[in-house]
Design an enzyme around this catalytic site. Sequence first.
Site, PDB file in Angstrom:
ATOM      1  N   ASP A  56       5.420  -7.714   1.689  1.00  0.00           N
ATOM      2  CA  ASP A  56       4.654  -7.401   2.569  1.00  0.00           C
ATOM      3  C   ASP A  56       3.841  -8.350   3.511  1.00  0.00           C
ATOM      4  O   ASP A  56       4.159  -9.200   3.206  1.00  0.00           O
ATOM      5  CB  ASP A  56       3.277  -6.332   1.930  1.00  0.00           C
ATOM      6  CG  ASP A  56       2.676  -5.298   2.821  1.00  0.00           C
ATOM      7  OD1 ASP A  56       2.849  -4.309   2.364  1.00  0.00           O
ATOM      8  OD2 ASP A  56       2.058  -5.814   3.503  1.00  0.00           O
TER       9      ASP A  56
ATOM     10  N   SER B  28       0.877  -1.137   0.117  1.00  0.00           N
ATOM     11  CA  SER B  28      -0.266  -0.181  -0.084  1.00  0.00           C
ATOM     12  C   SER B  28       0.817   1.335   0.051  1.00  0.00           C
ATOM     13  O   SER B  28       2.164   1.192  -0.018  1.00  0.00           O
ATOM     14  CB  SER B  28      -0.997  -0.092   1.243  1.00  0.00           C
ATOM     15  OG  SER B  28      -0.124   0.325   2.394  1.00  0.00           O
ATOM     16  N   GLY B  29       0.252   2.444  -0.215  1.00  0.00           N
ATOM     17  CA  GLY B  29       0.784   3.729   0.087  1.00  0.00           C
ATOM     18  C   GLY B  29       2.172   3.931  -0.784  1.00  0.00           C
ATOM     19  O   GLY B  29       2.310   3.369  -1.794  1.00  0.00           O
TER      20      GLY B  29
ATOM     21  N   VAL C 264       8.640  -8.028   8.837  1.00  0.00           N
ATOM     22  CA  VAL C 264       9.634  -7.703   9.089  1.00  0.00           C
ATOM     23  C   VAL C 264      10.031  -7.601  10.736  1.00  0.00           C
ATOM     24  O   VAL C 264      11.082  -7.271  11.071  1.00  0.00           O
ATOM     25  CB  VAL C 264      10.000  -6.432   8.779  1.00  0.00           C
ATOM     26  CG1 VAL C 264      10.069  -6.569   7.049  1.00  0.00           C
ATOM     27  CG2 VAL C 264       8.862  -5.269   8.850  1.00  0.00           C
TER      28      VAL C 264
ATOM     29  N   TYR D 252       7.887   8.285  17.602  1.00  0.00           N
ATOM     30  CA  TYR D 252       8.206   7.919  16.173  1.00  0.00           C
ATOM     31  C   TYR D 252       9.210   8.806  15.708  1.00  0.00           C
ATOM     32  O   TYR D 252      10.125   8.453  14.829  1.00  0.00           O
ATOM     33  CB  TYR D 252       6.689   8.634  15.624  1.00  0.00           C
ATOM     34  CG  TYR D 252       6.529   8.723  14.062  1.00  0.00           C
ATOM     35  CD1 TYR D 252       6.461   7.437  13.291  1.00  0.00           C
ATOM     36  CD2 TYR D 252       6.808   9.478  13.414  1.00  0.00           C
ATOM     37  CE1 TYR D 252       6.453   7.356  12.017  1.00  0.00           C
ATOM     38  CE2 TYR D 252       6.878   9.886  11.729  1.00  0.00           C
ATOM     39  CZ  TYR D 252       6.668   8.621  11.297  1.00  0.00           C
ATOM     40  OH  TYR D 252       6.660   8.678   9.881  1.00  0.00           O
TER      41      TYR D 252
END
Length: 260
Positions: A47, A26-27, A70, A157
């Site tokens: 993914d 996605s994205g 991951v 973040y």
Amino acid sequence: MNELERDYSRLFRLDDKHAVVVGAGSGIGRESALALAAQGARVTCADRDLAAAEETAARGDHLTAYELNVLDEAAITTAAEKLGDVDILVFTAATNVRKRILDYTGEEFDRVVALNLRASFDLIRAFGKHMAARGSGSIMGFSSIRATTVEPGQSVYAATKAGLVQLLRTAAAELGPNGVRVNAIAPGVVETPLTAQIKANQEWYDAYAQKSALARWATPDELAGAVVYLASDASTFVTGSVLNVDGGWTAVGGRFNPPN
């Protein structure tokens, strides 16, 4: 190759290259995979959501889906071995918990660090090892404007994205003698699943749009050109860099527009 031998008509072509895009379901990851394939690369769309990766792979030629979690170090090691010679590695997967520091939990901290930083570390090690052995390769990870500009509620973040920049720069220094280039791409606000919470609030959406010089958000496809550039021969002397693709956010952040 010197400047007299360079064929500029093929400067961005990636024929005979194998790219792995992590987060291709996605994205930004999806658009990066499609853009690399359009320039002739053979692209593995990795993914954790195999169905999403297959949807990306179905959108063009030379695209293959691959399921990869991951957060599993062993799975990353296996992928680096199984996928064969990889010339280009792009990783976009990230998460965010929007809370102020005093409200954060240890579990939330660990969750954000695990995906944004530890997984990046494992990907660089596993794929970089093979690139260094072959004497060539290009690795790029997605940082953020939050690596340099912060706001309340973005602490962990931001810390992971700043840490990622230094991790990639160090990898550039260590792998450079082996012909491997390593760079970071730092987007501004992009309309992706990760920013859906902000996009859903019109007041937030408009406020974020006004923070950039272009006064709007980016769409994922607007990051794909940076990926192609760093993967191609157009950037053969670019490593250890942070490429801001932020609509001018970091150039004009905190600006005040006085009334006429």
